[in-house]
Design a protein around this motif. Structure first.
Motif, PDB file in Angstrom:
ATOM      1  N   GLY A  89      36.296  46.291  29.092  1.00  0.00           N
ATOM      2  CA  GLY A  89      37.142  45.846  27.987  1.00  0.00           C
ATOM      3  C   GLY A  89      36.444  44.917  27.016  1.00  0.00           C
ATOM      4  N   GLY A  90      35.203  44.535  27.324  1.00  0.00           N
ATOM      5  CA  GLY A  90      34.451  43.673  26.415  1.00  0.00           C
ATOM      6  C   GLY A  90      34.745  42.199  26.568  1.00  0.00           C
ATOM      7  N   ARG A  91      35.365  41.811  27.676  1.00  0.00           N
ATOM      8  CA  ARG A  91      35.658  40.389  27.886  1.00  0.00           C
ATOM      9  C   ARG A  91      34.636  39.819  28.872  1.00  0.00           C
ATOM     10  N   GLU A  92      33.489  39.463  28.364  1.00  0.00           N
ATOM     11  CA  GLU A  92      32.373  39.054  29.206  1.00  0.00           C
ATOM     12  C   GLU A  92      32.636  37.728  29.906  1.00  0.00           C
ATOM     13  N   GLU A  93      33.331  36.799  29.245  1.00  0.00           N
ATOM     14  CA  GLU A  93      33.558  35.496  29.869  1.00  0.00           C
ATOM     15  C   GLU A  93      34.406  35.631  31.141  1.00  0.00           C
ATOM     16  N   SER A  94      35.367  36.560  31.131  1.00  0.00           N
ATOM     17  CA  SER A  94      36.182  36.791  32.332  1.00  0.00           C
ATOM     18  C   SER A  94      35.367  37.476  33.411  1.00  0.00           C
ATOM     19  N   ALA A  95      34.489  38.384  33.004  1.00  0.00           N
ATOM     20  CA  ALA A  95      33.606  39.051  33.965  1.00  0.00           C
ATOM     21  C   ALA A  95      32.689  38.039  34.636  1.00  0.00           C
ATOM     22  N   GLU A  96      32.198  37.065  33.857  1.00  0.00           N
ATOM     23  CA  GLU A  96      31.315  36.045  34.421  1.00  0.00           C
ATOM     24  C   GLU A  96      32.061  35.131  35.394  1.00  0.00           C
ATOM     25  N   LEU A  97      33.329  34.886  35.121  1.00  0.00           N
ATOM     26  CA  LEU A  97      34.156  34.129  36.072  1.00  0.00           C
ATOM     27  C   LEU A  97      34.230  34.881  37.399  1.00  0.00           C
ATOM     28  N   CYS A  98      34.428  36.196  37.320  1.00  0.00           N
ATOM     29  CA  CYS A  98      34.469  37.013  38.535  1.00  0.00           C
ATOM     30  C   CYS A  98      33.125  36.961  39.259  1.00  0.00           C
ATOM     31  N   ASP A  99      32.032  36.993  38.491  1.00  0.00           N
ATOM     32  CA  ASP A  99      30.698  36.905  39.092  1.00  0.00           C
ATOM     33  C   ASP A  99      30.557  35.626  39.919  1.00  0.00           C
ATOM     34  N   SER A 100      31.025  34.513  39.369  1.00  0.00           N
ATOM     35  CA  SER A 100      30.898  33.236  40.089  1.00  0.00           C
ATOM     36  C   SER A 100      31.755  33.236  41.348  1.00  0.00           C
ATOM     37  N   LEU A 101      32.937  33.867  41.285  1.00  0.00           N
ATOM     38  CA  LEU A 101      33.790  33.952  42.468  1.00  0.00           C
ATOM     39  C   LEU A 101      33.144  34.824  43.542  1.00  0.00           C
ATOM     40  N   ILE A 102      32.501  35.922  43.109  1.00  0.00           N
ATOM     41  CA  ILE A 102      31.812  36.801  44.061  1.00  0.00           C
ATOM     42  C   ILE A 102      30.711  36.038  44.781  1.00  0.00           C
ATOM     43  N   GLN A 103      29.939  35.257  44.028  1.00  0.00           N
ATOM     44  CA  GLN A 103      28.882  34.451  44.640  1.00  0.00           C
ATOM     45  C   GLN A 103      29.469  33.475  45.661  1.00  0.00           C
ATOM     46  N   LYS A 104      30.558  32.852  45.292  1.00  0.00           N
ATOM     47  CA  LYS A 104      31.214  31.879  46.175  1.00  0.00           C
ATOM     48  C   LYS A 104      31.672  32.534  47.470  1.00  0.00           C
ATOM     49  N   TYR A 105      32.353  33.673  47.356  1.00  0.00           N
ATOM     50  CA  TYR A 105      32.898  34.309  48.549  1.00  0.00           C
ATOM     51  C   TYR A 105      31.805  34.959  49.396  1.00  0.00           C
ATOM     52  N   CYS A 106      30.747  35.430  48.754  1.00  0.00           N
ATOM     53  CA  CYS A 106      29.624  35.976  49.525  1.00  0.00           C
ATOM     54  C   CYS A 106      28.980  34.883  50.372  1.00  0.00           C
ATOM     55  N   SER A 107      28.840  33.700  49.799  1.00  0.00           N
ATOM     56  CA  SER A 107      28.247  32.590  50.545  1.00  0.00           C
ATOM     57  C   SER A 107      29.080  32.258  51.777  1.00  0.00           C
ATOM     58  N   SER A 108      30.397  32.274  51.629  1.00  0.00           N
ATOM     59  CA  SER A 108      31.259  31.967  52.772  1.00  0.00           C
ATOM     60  C   SER A 108      31.280  33.114  53.774  1.00  0.00           C
ATOM     61  N   MET A 109      31.092  34.344  53.291  1.00  0.00           N
ATOM     62  CA  MET A 109      31.162  35.500  54.193  1.00  0.00           C
ATOM     63  C   MET A 109      29.996  35.522  55.174  1.00  0.00           C
ATOM     64  N   TRP A 110      28.823  35.020  54.731  1.00  0.00           N
ATOM     65  CA  TRP A 110      27.653  35.056  55.614  1.00  0.00           C
ATOM     66  C   TRP A 110      27.718  34.003  56.717  1.00  0.00           C
ATOM     67  N   LYS A 111      28.632  33.047  56.601  1.00  0.00           N
ATOM     68  CA  LYS A 111      28.602  31.903  57.515  1.00  0.00           C
ATOM     69  C   LYS A 111      29.362  32.199  58.808  1.00  0.00           C
ATOM     70  N   GLY A 112      28.629  32.242  59.908  1.00  0.00           N
ATOM     71  CA  GLY A 112      29.240  32.166  61.226  1.00  0.00           C
ATOM     72  C   GLY A 112      30.005  33.356  61.731  1.00  0.00           C
TER      73      GLY A 112
END
Length: 238
Positions: A89-112
């Motif tokens: 849809g051309g809304r890059e700022e919202s896509a980047e927000l999703c990118d940061s959330l993905i990074q956050k949840y991936c970090s928690s997924m690898w733990k333990g």
């Protein structure tokens, strides 16, 4: 076609609205995705982008709802769908927000958590593919590795072979050619075991050339012989 798409797409919009009212955001997103595709087929760029953004909003809302379930992989998959829709849809700022959330949840997924609790191999491959698309090859390798171990444990040999191939591609992009060669050889072993002889021979050859490139002639000779055997078993003319 027996039905008029101009009628069907209105049903999808209505179904999305009803799902949204029920707080079933994932279903709402799915129906809105159908509408987005419809506008794409008739080359209505403005409405395609509009509904892609609406789809992204619903997928993101669905992702936020799953936070309470303590299921980071499910949340990541929804965020990936949201990011892809926002970019469409051309809304890059919202896509980047999703990118940061993905990074956050991936970090928690690898733990333990043990590998068996990290979801389906196909889902983990989807996460790896997302990181490849964003040139984050190291994080992609982590996803593919976990997925490959899970696929191997479930005896999904062809999928496992594809995952080792994907890891090889990532190492190749990182210019770690020896590790790339090793993963291509593992991919070939998996393909050979499930009798996909052409894929096996192809990846043994890729592995061989890279072993030669890094000066590992002994390893190159081993996989070259395996490539020849795969061609013979599969009756592949070379």
């Amino acid at each position: 076609m027996s039905r008029n798409y101009s009628t069907i797409y209105l049903e999808w919009v209505r179904s999305a609205h009803e799902a949204f009212k029920r707080r079933d955001y994932e279903s709402a997103a799915r129906f809105l995705k159908y509408v987005t595709i419809y506008y794409g087929t008739i080359n209505d760029v403005s409405n395609r982008r509009k509904y892609a953004i609406k789809t992204g909003d619903c997928y993101l809302q669905a992702a936020k709802e799953t936070e309470r379930e303590n299921s980071p992989l499910k949340t990541i998959l929804l965020c990936i769908k949201a990011a892809n829709s926002f970019r469409e849809g051309g809304r890059e700022e919202s896509a980047e927000l999703c990118d940061s959330l993905i990074q956050k949840y991936c970090s928690s997924m690898w733990k333990g958590e043990p590998i068996k609790n990290k979801g389906e191999a196909h889902d983990l491959k989807t996460v790896g593919d997302y990181f490849v698309k964003n040139n984050d090859y190291q994080r992609a390798i982590e996803c593919y590795h976990i997925a490959a171990e899970k696929a191997s444990g479930e005896e999904k040999l062809s999928l496992c072979g594809g995952l080792y191939r994907d890891m090889g591609d990532c190492h190749h992009n990182l210019k770690d050619f020896e590790r790339a060669a090793m993963n291509y050889a593992k991919a070939a072993d998996m393909y050979l075991e499930c009798q996909e002889y052409f894929e096996a021979a192809w990846h043994y050859c890729e592995s061989c050339f890279l072993f030669i490139y890094v000066g590992k002639s002994g390893a190159a000779s081993i996989v070259a012989r395996k490539a020849g055997s795969a061609c013979e078993e599969g009756h592949i003319p070379v």
